[in-house]
Design a protein around this motif. Structure first.
Motif, PDB file in Angstrom:
ATOM      1  N   LEU A  88      31.873  43.937  40.699  1.00 23.41           N
ATOM      2  CA  LEU A  88      31.830  45.344  40.325  1.00 23.41           C
ATOM      3  C   LEU A  88      30.844  46.137  41.172  1.00 23.41           C
ATOM      4  O   LEU A  88      31.077  47.302  41.485  1.00 23.41           O
ATOM      5  CB  LEU A  88      31.410  45.420  38.840  1.00 23.41           C
ATOM      6  CG  LEU A  88      31.446  46.749  38.128  1.00 23.41           C
ATOM      7  CD1 LEU A  88      32.868  47.277  38.058  1.00 23.41           C
ATOM      8  CD2 LEU A  88      30.874  46.602  36.718  1.00 23.41           C
ATOM      9  N   ARG A  99      36.013  39.475  44.953  1.00 26.88           N
ATOM     10  CA  ARG A  99      37.188  39.955  44.213  1.00 26.88           C
ATOM     11  C   ARG A  99      38.373  38.989  44.392  1.00 26.88           C
ATOM     12  O   ARG A  99      39.118  38.733  43.454  1.00 26.88           O
ATOM     13  CB  ARG A  99      37.564  41.371  44.672  1.00 26.88           C
ATOM     14  CG  ARG A  99      38.735  41.913  43.844  1.00 26.88           C
ATOM     15  CD  ARG A  99      39.027  43.366  44.100  1.00 26.88           C
ATOM     16  NE  ARG A  99      40.290  43.717  43.526  1.00 26.88           N
ATOM     17  CZ  ARG A  99      40.478  44.485  42.455  1.00 26.88           C
ATOM     18  NH1 ARG A  99      39.457  45.028  41.857  1.00 26.88           N
ATOM     19  NH2 ARG A  99      41.681  44.720  41.996  1.00 26.88           N
ATOM     20  N   PRO A 238      33.811  42.027  30.921  1.00 31.82           N
ATOM     21  CA  PRO A 238      34.974  42.882  30.682  1.00 31.82           C
ATOM     22  C   PRO A 238      36.188  42.207  30.052  1.00 31.82           C
ATOM     23  O   PRO A 238      37.153  42.887  29.741  1.00 31.82           O
ATOM     24  CB  PRO A 238      35.335  43.388  32.084  1.00 31.82           C
ATOM     25  CG  PRO A 238      34.816  42.363  33.015  1.00 31.82           C
ATOM     26  CD  PRO A 238      33.683  41.670  32.336  1.00 31.82           C
ATOM     27  N   GLY A 340      42.326  54.776  33.350  1.00 30.66           N
ATOM     28  CA  GLY A 340      41.660  53.903  32.380  1.00 30.66           C
ATOM     29  C   GLY A 340      41.229  52.566  32.987  1.00 30.66           C
ATOM     30  O   GLY A 340      40.290  51.931  32.510  1.00 30.66           O
TER      31      GLY A 340
HETATM   32  C1  HEM Z   1      42.084  47.289  28.417  1.00 30.94           C
HETATM   33  C2  HEM Z   1      41.252  46.474  29.018  1.00 30.94           C
HETATM   34  C3  HEM Z   1      40.440  46.822  30.236  1.00 30.94           C
HETATM   35  C4  HEM Z   1      39.999  48.044  30.677  1.00 30.94           C
HETATM   36  C5  HEM Z   1      40.241  49.414  30.068  1.00 30.94           C
HETATM   37  C6  HEM Z   1      39.248  47.800  31.902  1.00 30.94           C
HETATM   38  C7  HEM Z   1      38.676  48.811  32.666  1.00 30.94           C
HETATM   39  C8  HEM Z   1      38.111  48.608  33.910  1.00 30.94           C
HETATM   40  C9  HEM Z   1      37.655  49.664  34.785  1.00 30.94           C
HETATM   41  C10 HEM Z   1      37.674  51.148  34.457  1.00 30.94           C
HETATM   42  C11 HEM Z   1      37.207  49.084  35.931  1.00 30.94           C
HETATM   43  C12 HEM Z   1      36.770  49.822  37.187  1.00 30.94           C
HETATM   44  C13 HEM Z   1      35.309  49.792  37.500  1.00 30.94           C
HETATM   45  C14 HEM Z   1      34.903  50.729  38.594  1.00 30.94           C
HETATM   46  O1  HEM Z   1      35.613  51.686  38.924  1.00 30.94           O
HETATM   47  O2  HEM Z   1      33.795  50.555  39.084  1.00 30.94           O
HETATM   48  C15 HEM Z   1      37.342  47.656  35.772  1.00 30.94           C
HETATM   49  C16 HEM Z   1      36.958  46.709  36.694  1.00 30.94           C
HETATM   50  C17 HEM Z   1      37.000  45.357  36.460  1.00 30.94           C
HETATM   51  N1  HEM Z   1      37.592  44.701  35.396  1.00 30.94           N
HETATM   52 FE1  HEM Z   1      38.501  45.581  33.835  1.00 30.94          FE
HETATM   53  N2  HEM Z   1      39.218  46.465  32.155  1.00 30.94           N
HETATM   54  C18 HEM Z   1      39.948  45.823  31.170  1.00 30.94           C
HETATM   55  C19 HEM Z   1      40.187  44.460  31.071  1.00 30.94           C
HETATM   56  C20 HEM Z   1      39.696  43.501  31.923  1.00 30.94           C
HETATM   57  C21 HEM Z   1      39.888  42.080  31.775  1.00 30.94           C
HETATM   58  C22 HEM Z   1      40.731  41.434  30.685  1.00 30.94           C
HETATM   59  C23 HEM Z   1      39.195  41.483  32.804  1.00 30.94           C
HETATM   60  C24 HEM Z   1      39.050  40.023  33.167  1.00 30.94           C
HETATM   61  C25 HEM Z   1      39.609  39.008  32.590  1.00 30.94           C
HETATM   62  C26 HEM Z   1      38.600  42.541  33.606  1.00 30.94           C
HETATM   63  C27 HEM Z   1      37.847  42.349  34.734  1.00 30.94           C
HETATM   64  C28 HEM Z   1      37.407  43.350  35.562  1.00 30.94           C
HETATM   65  C29 HEM Z   1      36.675  43.106  36.795  1.00 30.94           C
HETATM   66  C30 HEM Z   1      36.285  41.748  37.361  1.00 30.94           C
HETATM   67  C31 HEM Z   1      36.420  44.371  37.368  1.00 30.94           C
HETATM   68  C32 HEM Z   1      35.691  44.653  38.673  1.00 30.94           C
HETATM   69  C33 HEM Z   1      36.712  44.828  39.787  1.00 30.94           C
HETATM   70  C34 HEM Z   1      36.085  45.215  41.107  1.00 30.94           C
HETATM   71  O3  HEM Z   1      34.970  45.715  41.128  1.00 30.94           O
HETATM   72  O4  HEM Z   1      36.758  44.975  42.126  1.00 30.94           O
HETATM   73  N3  HEM Z   1      38.927  43.748  33.033  1.00 30.94           N
HETATM   74  N4  HEM Z   1      37.917  47.388  34.527  1.00 30.94           N
END
Ligand code: HEM
Length: 397
Positions: A88, A99, A238, A340
């Motif tokens: 992140l 990633r 997350p 979202g």
């Molecule tokens: C409804 C469920 C979820 C929502 C609303 C959500 C939302 C988000 C958002 C808004 C970001 C963007 C962060 C940024 O812009 O800096 C993000 C990144 C991320 N999410 Fe989710 N997330 C959800 C579920 C999950 C799940 C289930 C996992 C893992 C099993 C996960 C893993 C990650 C990871 C690793 C990142 C970082 C990606 C990066 O920086 O390249 N998320 N999430």
């Protein structure tokens, strides 16, 4: 790069406190005020800019050379220091390398074999809950898939797993601007980091798990070994609360809008669209932030290098410039472009899994639940997450 007021502040400024208890529980009027004030508004209380319009938030997320994540995406200096180097909070080649590892089990292809198991689990859970009738939908329904199947896939040691829900929620609270609510959560974050460092180690992880794959990648030299604990946080943080909030919000929205539930029941093909609409309207993560790497003219406003902009996904998703009648819940809208899950290089790595879980639960509910009767709904006052602590609901068949 610490969070201090820029020497010169261009553009509109406001005294509005976007992190007061009232604003966090009911942010919509404040978001509208900030959207109407300009593409970005300086929050005087927090020394940060706020981006609330859809086009502006999307631009910031898609322009990492100006708005990097490597200086952290949180709203306080301590947290930006602690999570340095995880997926992140990194940029360029370092981000690409971590990633690639984190996203591997989360692609549609990798998740396909799990689809039937997740649906079966959701269906049998809903059957059990229907027999009970009155349930607490956050603990009994929304939490089930994330804390059972997903936790098992991540594969962290059983010992401490029961803490994970508290840790995950407190971790997101630590993302907020400095202040008592944020600082109260810091000790819990220290516990979570200690667990990631001392327990998420070879021999304690489930063999073949996603967490173990991080260590394997470090052994192959794909990431530095000292990055492993913060990368564990990429799964620990997350994978739980976000999805739980999303499923809870879906139940609440359908309880409040039974005519929309009728539409889904009449045509279950609307479920993917309904999932997008829930995530647009009640975005589980309301905001993160980006630092400003170089002086930048943002739609006529001079943003100085070294400043910080909060990106309000939740406000962008209700921008009337992007969505007609943005406050209306309409399962036929299918807003595939909602923010979202963020956008650009850091768009959510787990979105396919989250959508799969949401679809499975709604599919199971749609086949047998006629109405959700809401008795009581409680929200936490939370810096970042929008969802419920409890939802007292009767499932009518
Ligand atoms: C409804 C469920 C979820 C929502 C609303 C959500 C939302 C988000 C958002 C808004 C970001 C963007 C962060 C940024 O812009 O800096 C993000 C990144 C991320 N999410 Fe989710 N997330 C959800 C579920 C999950 C799940 C289930 C996992 C893992 C099993 C996960 C893993 C990650 C990871 C690793 C990142 C970082 C990606 C990066 O920086 O390249 N998320 N999430």
């Amino acid at each position: 790069m610490s969070i201090t007021a820029p020497a010169v502040i261009d553009g509109p400024q406001t005294d509005y406190d976007a992190y007061s208890d009232e604003a966090l529980l009911d942010p919509w009027r404040g978001y509208r005020m900030m959207r109407d004030a300009g593409p970005i508004v300086f929050l005087k209380k927090y020394n940060m800019y706020a981006a609330t319009r859809y086009a502006t938030v999307a631009h910031i997320l898609r322009t990492p050379e100006v708005f990097p994540s490597g200086e952290g995406v949180m709203m306080n200096d301590q947290m930006n220091q602690v999570l340095r180097g995880n997926t992140l909070c990194s940029d360029g080649a370092v981000h690409d390398a971590s990633r690639r590892i984190i996203v591997k089990p989360l692609t549609p292809k990798s998740l396909k074999p799990l689809q039937d198991e997740i649906q079966r689990e959701a269906t049998s859970l809903v059957e059990r809950l229907i027999r009970r009738g009155r349930i607490e939908a956050v603990g009994d329904l929304a939490s089930h898939l994330p804390v059972t199947i997903v936790s098992e896939l991540v594969g962290l040691p059983e010992e401490g797993r029961e803490q994970m829900l508290t840790w995950a929620s407190e971790m997101f609270n630590c993302f907020g601007p400095s202040g008592p609510r944020t600082e109260k959560s810091f000790p819990v974050l220290a516990e979570m980091m200690a667990y990631a460092t001392n327990q998420a180690v070879r021999g304690k992880l489930r063999p073949g798990s996603w967490a173990e794959a991080i260590l394997d990648a470090a052994d192959r030299g794909e990431v530095k070994p000292d990055q492993c604990p913060v990368m564990m946080i990429d799964y620990m943080g997350p994978s739980l609360d976000t999805t739980i909030s999303a499923i809870g919000s879906a139940v609440w929205l359908f309880a409040e809008h039974p005519e929309q539930w009728d539409l889904v029941r009449e045509d279950p093909a609307l479920i993917p669209s309904a999932v997008n609409e829930v995530l647009r309207l009640e975005s589980p993560i309301q905001d993160f932030s980006r630092s400003v790497a170089v002086d930048h003219n943002l739609e006529g406003i001079a943003l100085p290098a070294g400043s910080r902009v909060i990106t309000y996904y939740g406000a962008a998703n209700r921008d009337e410039r992007q969505y007609p009648d943005p406050d209306v819940f309409d399962v036929r809208r299918n807003p595939v472009d909602h923010l979202g899950f963020g956008a650009g290089p850091h768009a959510c790595a787990g979105m396919n899994l989250a959508k799969l879980e949401m679809r499975a639960v709604l599919t199971a509910l749609a086949s047998s639940v006629r109405r959700f009767e809401l008795h009581d709904a409680r929200r936490p006052v939370h810096n970042i997450l929008r969802g419920f602590t409890s939802l007292d609901v009767t499932l009518h068949t």
